[in-house]
Design a protein around this motif. Structure first.
Motif, PDB file in Angstrom:
ATOM      1  N   ASN A 111      26.805  39.304  21.908  1.00  0.00           N
ATOM      2  CA  ASN A 111      25.648  38.874  22.695  1.00  0.00           C
ATOM      3  C   ASN A 111      26.026  37.954  23.838  1.00  0.00           C
ATOM      4  OD1 ASN A 111      23.757  40.325  21.285  1.00  0.00           O
ATOM      5  ND2 ASN A 111      23.428  38.705  19.774  1.00  0.00           N
ATOM      6  N   TYR A 112      27.084  37.144  23.680  1.00  0.00           N
ATOM      7  CA  TYR A 112      27.498  36.254  24.759  1.00  0.00           C
ATOM      8  C   TYR A 112      27.877  37.056  25.998  1.00  0.00           C
ATOM      9  CZ  TYR A 112      29.913  32.786  27.513  1.00  0.00           C
ATOM     10  OH  TYR A 112      30.297  31.982  28.547  1.00  0.00           O
ATOM     11  N   SER A 113      28.720  38.075  25.835  1.00  0.00           N
ATOM     12  CA  SER A 113      29.137  38.893  26.976  1.00  0.00           C
ATOM     13  C   SER A 113      27.946  39.586  27.613  1.00  0.00           C
ATOM     14  CB  SER A 113      30.166  39.942  26.536  1.00  0.00           C
ATOM     15  OG  SER A 113      31.357  39.323  26.164  1.00  0.00           O
ATOM     16  N   THR A 114      27.057  40.084  26.804  1.00  0.00           N
ATOM     17  CA  THR A 114      25.909  40.820  27.317  1.00  0.00           C
ATOM     18  C   THR A 114      25.017  39.928  28.167  1.00  0.00           C
ATOM     19  OG1 THR A 114      25.970  42.229  25.381  1.00  0.00           O
ATOM     20  CG2 THR A 114      23.938  42.234  26.645  1.00  0.00           C
ATOM     21  N   THR A 115      24.826  38.696  27.759  1.00  0.00           N
ATOM     22  CA  THR A 115      23.888  37.837  28.467  1.00  0.00           C
ATOM     23  C   THR A 115      24.528  36.996  29.565  1.00  0.00           C
ATOM     24  OG1 THR A 115      24.168  36.101  26.803  1.00  0.00           O
ATOM     25  CG2 THR A 115      22.356  37.652  26.475  1.00  0.00           C
ATOM     26  N   LYS A 116      25.823  36.749  29.513  1.00  0.00           N
ATOM     27  CA  LYS A 116      26.460  35.820  30.446  1.00  0.00           C
ATOM     28  C   LYS A 116      27.262  36.490  31.564  1.00  0.00           C
ATOM     29  CE  LYS A 116      25.138  32.106  28.297  1.00  0.00           C
ATOM     30  NZ  LYS A 116      24.213  31.161  28.855  1.00  0.00           N
ATOM     31  N   THR A 117      27.699  37.708  31.404  1.00  0.00           N
ATOM     32  CA  THR A 117      28.534  38.349  32.416  1.00  0.00           C
ATOM     33  C   THR A 117      27.706  38.667  33.652  1.00  0.00           C
ATOM     34  OG1 THR A 117      29.946  39.298  30.715  1.00  0.00           O
ATOM     35  CG2 THR A 117      30.067  40.295  32.905  1.00  0.00           C
ATOM     36  N   ARG A 118      28.174  38.146  34.800  1.00  0.00           N
ATOM     37  CA  ARG A 118      27.464  38.380  36.058  1.00  0.00           C
ATOM     38  C   ARG A 118      28.322  39.097  37.086  1.00  0.00           C
ATOM     39  NH1 ARG A 118      24.423  33.188  37.953  1.00  0.00           N
ATOM     40  NH2 ARG A 118      23.151  34.722  39.022  1.00  0.00           N
ATOM     41  N   SER A 119      29.659  38.995  36.940  1.00  0.00           N
ATOM     42  CA  SER A 119      30.532  39.703  37.879  1.00  0.00           C
ATOM     43  C   SER A 119      31.774  40.189  37.152  1.00  0.00           C
ATOM     44  CB  SER A 119      30.918  38.809  39.062  1.00  0.00           C
ATOM     45  OG  SER A 119      31.649  37.683  38.618  1.00  0.00           O
ATOM     46  N   VAL A 120      32.302  41.305  37.641  1.00  0.00           N
ATOM     47  CA  VAL A 120      33.498  41.913  37.064  1.00  0.00           C
ATOM     48  C   VAL A 120      34.429  42.329  38.191  1.00  0.00           C
ATOM     49  CG1 VAL A 120      34.412  43.755  35.601  1.00  0.00           C
ATOM     50  CG2 VAL A 120      32.179  42.764  35.086  1.00  0.00           C
ATOM     51  N   ILE A 121      35.678  41.899  38.111  1.00  0.00           N
ATOM     52  CA  ILE A 121      36.694  42.260  39.090  1.00  0.00           C
ATOM     53  C   ILE A 121      37.804  43.015  38.369  1.00  0.00           C
ATOM     54  CG2 ILE A 121      38.470  41.391  40.667  1.00  0.00           C
ATOM     55  CD1 ILE A 121      36.672  38.951  41.111  1.00  0.00           C
ATOM     56  N   LEU A 122      38.243  44.117  38.964  1.00  0.00           N
ATOM     57  CA  LEU A 122      39.418  44.835  38.481  1.00  0.00           C
ATOM     58  C   LEU A 122      40.577  44.506  39.403  1.00  0.00           C
ATOM     59  CD1 LEU A 122      37.882  48.375  37.827  1.00  0.00           C
ATOM     60  CD2 LEU A 122      38.248  46.533  36.179  1.00  0.00           C
ATOM     61  N   GLN A 123      41.707  44.140  38.831  1.00  0.00           N
ATOM     62  CA  GLN A 123      42.909  43.808  39.599  1.00  0.00           C
ATOM     63  C   GLN A 123      44.044  44.705  39.128  1.00  0.00           C
ATOM     64  OE1 GLN A 123      43.774  41.419  42.180  1.00  0.00           O
ATOM     65  NE2 GLN A 123      45.542  42.759  42.117  1.00  0.00           N
ATOM     66  N   SER A 168      33.149  37.089  34.704  1.00  0.00           N
ATOM     67  CA  SER A 168      32.705  35.719  34.920  1.00  0.00           C
ATOM     68  C   SER A 168      31.198  35.624  34.757  1.00  0.00           C
ATOM     69  CB  SER A 168      33.093  35.259  36.324  1.00  0.00           C
ATOM     70  OG  SER A 168      32.600  33.951  36.573  1.00  0.00           O
ATOM     71  N   ASP A 169      30.744  34.432  34.425  1.00  0.00           N
ATOM     72  CA  ASP A 169      29.310  34.180  34.388  1.00  0.00           C
ATOM     73  C   ASP A 169      28.805  33.737  35.763  1.00  0.00           C
ATOM     74  OD1 ASP A 169      30.443  31.671  34.441  1.00  0.00           O
ATOM     75  OD2 ASP A 169      29.233  30.860  32.811  1.00  0.00           O
ATOM     76  N   GLN A 170      29.703  33.720  36.744  1.00  0.00           N
ATOM     77  CA  GLN A 170      29.352  33.367  38.124  1.00  0.00           C
ATOM     78  C   GLN A 170      29.223  34.634  38.965  1.00  0.00           C
ATOM     79  OE1 GLN A 170      28.892  30.049  39.100  1.00  0.00           O
ATOM     80  NE2 GLN A 170      29.050  29.771  36.892  1.00  0.00           N
ATOM     81  N   LEU A 171      28.433  34.566  40.004  1.00  0.00           N
ATOM     82  CA  LEU A 171      28.336  35.682  40.936  1.00  0.00           C
ATOM     83  C   LEU A 171      29.610  35.782  41.757  1.00  0.00           C
ATOM     84  CD1 LEU A 171      24.675  35.260  42.196  1.00  0.00           C
ATOM     85  CD2 LEU A 171      25.544  36.955  40.569  1.00  0.00           C
ATOM     86  N   LEU A 172      29.909  36.956  42.242  1.00  0.00           N
ATOM     87  CA  LEU A 172      31.125  37.190  43.026  1.00  0.00           C
ATOM     88  C   LEU A 172      31.199  36.256  44.230  1.00  0.00           C
ATOM     89  CD1 LEU A 172      33.682  38.904  43.256  1.00  0.00           C
ATOM     90  CD2 LEU A 172      32.352  40.530  44.605  1.00  0.00           C
ATOM     91  N   ALA A 173      30.069  35.943  44.813  1.00  0.00           N
ATOM     92  CA  ALA A 173      30.042  35.084  46.003  1.00  0.00           C
ATOM     93  C   ALA A 173      30.583  33.681  45.738  1.00  0.00           C
ATOM     94  CB  ALA A 173      28.614  35.007  46.538  1.00  0.00           C
ATOM     95  N   THR A 174      30.639  33.252  44.482  1.00  0.00           N
ATOM     96  CA  THR A 174      31.144  31.912  44.184  1.00  0.00           C
ATOM     97  C   THR A 174      32.668  31.842  44.182  1.00  0.00           C
ATOM     98  OG1 THR A 174      31.073  32.262  41.796  1.00  0.00           O
ATOM     99  CG2 THR A 174      29.117  31.307  42.815  1.00  0.00           C
ATOM    100  N   TYR A 175      33.340  32.988  44.150  1.00  0.00           N
ATOM    101  CA  TYR A 175      34.798  33.007  44.226  1.00  0.00           C
ATOM    102  C   TYR A 175      35.221  32.640  45.640  1.00  0.00           C
ATOM    103  CZ  TYR A 175      35.171  35.587  39.811  1.00  0.00           C
ATOM    104  OH  TYR A 175      35.113  35.976  38.504  1.00  0.00           O
ATOM    105  N   THR A 176      36.295  31.869  45.768  1.00  0.00           N
ATOM    106  CA  THR A 176      36.843  31.582  47.088  1.00  0.00           C
ATOM    107  C   THR A 176      37.916  32.620  47.397  1.00  0.00           C
ATOM    108  OG1 THR A 176      38.629  30.159  46.290  1.00  0.00           O
ATOM    109  CG2 THR A 176      36.487  29.111  46.706  1.00  0.00           C
ATOM    110  N   SER A 177      38.318  32.714  48.655  1.00  0.00           N
ATOM    111  CA  SER A 177      39.389  33.646  49.000  1.00  0.00           C
ATOM    112  C   SER A 177      40.679  33.242  48.295  1.00  0.00           C
ATOM    113  CB  SER A 177      39.591  33.713  50.510  1.00  0.00           C
ATOM    114  OG  SER A 177      39.972  32.454  51.015  1.00  0.00           O
ATOM    115  N   GLY A 178      40.863  31.940  48.067  1.00  0.00           N
ATOM    116  CA  GLY A 178      42.032  31.463  47.340  1.00  0.00           C
ATOM    117  C   GLY A 178      42.056  31.947  45.898  1.00  0.00           C
ATOM    118  N   ASP A 179      40.879  31.982  45.259  1.00  0.00           N
ATOM    119  CA  ASP A 179      40.791  32.484  43.890  1.00  0.00           C
ATOM    120  C   ASP A 179      41.269  33.930  43.827  1.00  0.00           C
ATOM    121  OD1 ASP A 179      39.596  30.106  42.993  1.00  0.00           O
ATOM    122  OD2 ASP A 179      37.569  30.895  43.327  1.00  0.00           O
TER     123      ASP A 179
END
Length: 84
Positions: free
Chosen positions: A35-47, A59-70
Motif C-alpha cells: 500500500n505504501y508504494s501504491t499511495t506514495k509513488t508520484r514519479s518513476v525514472i528509468l536509467q 519517488s514520492d516527489q513530482l519529477l519537477a522537483t528533481y534538479t539537473s544535478g540529481d
C-alpha cells in the motif's frame, strides 16, 4: 523488466520518465501487496546501466522537483556501475 528495457532502447540519453500506468511500473512497483508504494509513488525514472540492465527509481516527489544535478548524478553513477 523487458518493458522497461524496451522503453530505454528508444532513449538517446539513457534516462526517461515513465507514467505510473507503464507495464514495468505496474509489475514492479504498484502491486496490491504494498500500500505504501501504491499511495506514495508520484514519479518513476528509468536509467540505463547497460543494454540489458537498468534502474527504476521511484519517488514520492513530482519529477519537477528533481534538479539537473540529481539527474546527472544518476547518469554518472550508472556509467560507473557499468564500467565496473
Amino acid at each position: 523488466v523487458q518493458a522497461a528495457l524496451q522503453e530505454l532502447k528508444q532513449s538517446k540519453g539513457g534516462r526517461i520518465s515513465v507514467p505510473l500506468s507503464h507495464p514495468a511500473v505496474q509489475a514492479l512497483v504498484l502491486n496490491d501487496d504494498d500500500n505504501y508504494s501504491t499511495t506514495k509513488t508520484r514519479s518513476v525514472i528509468l536509467q540505463r546501466i547497460s543494454e540489458n540492465t537498468c534502474w527504476m527509481v521511484t519517488s514520492d516527489q513530482l519529477l519537477a522537483t528533481y534538479t539537473s544535478g540529481d539527474l546527472k548524478w544518476l547518469g554518472r553513477l550508472a556509467e560507473y556501475i557499468a564500467a565496473t
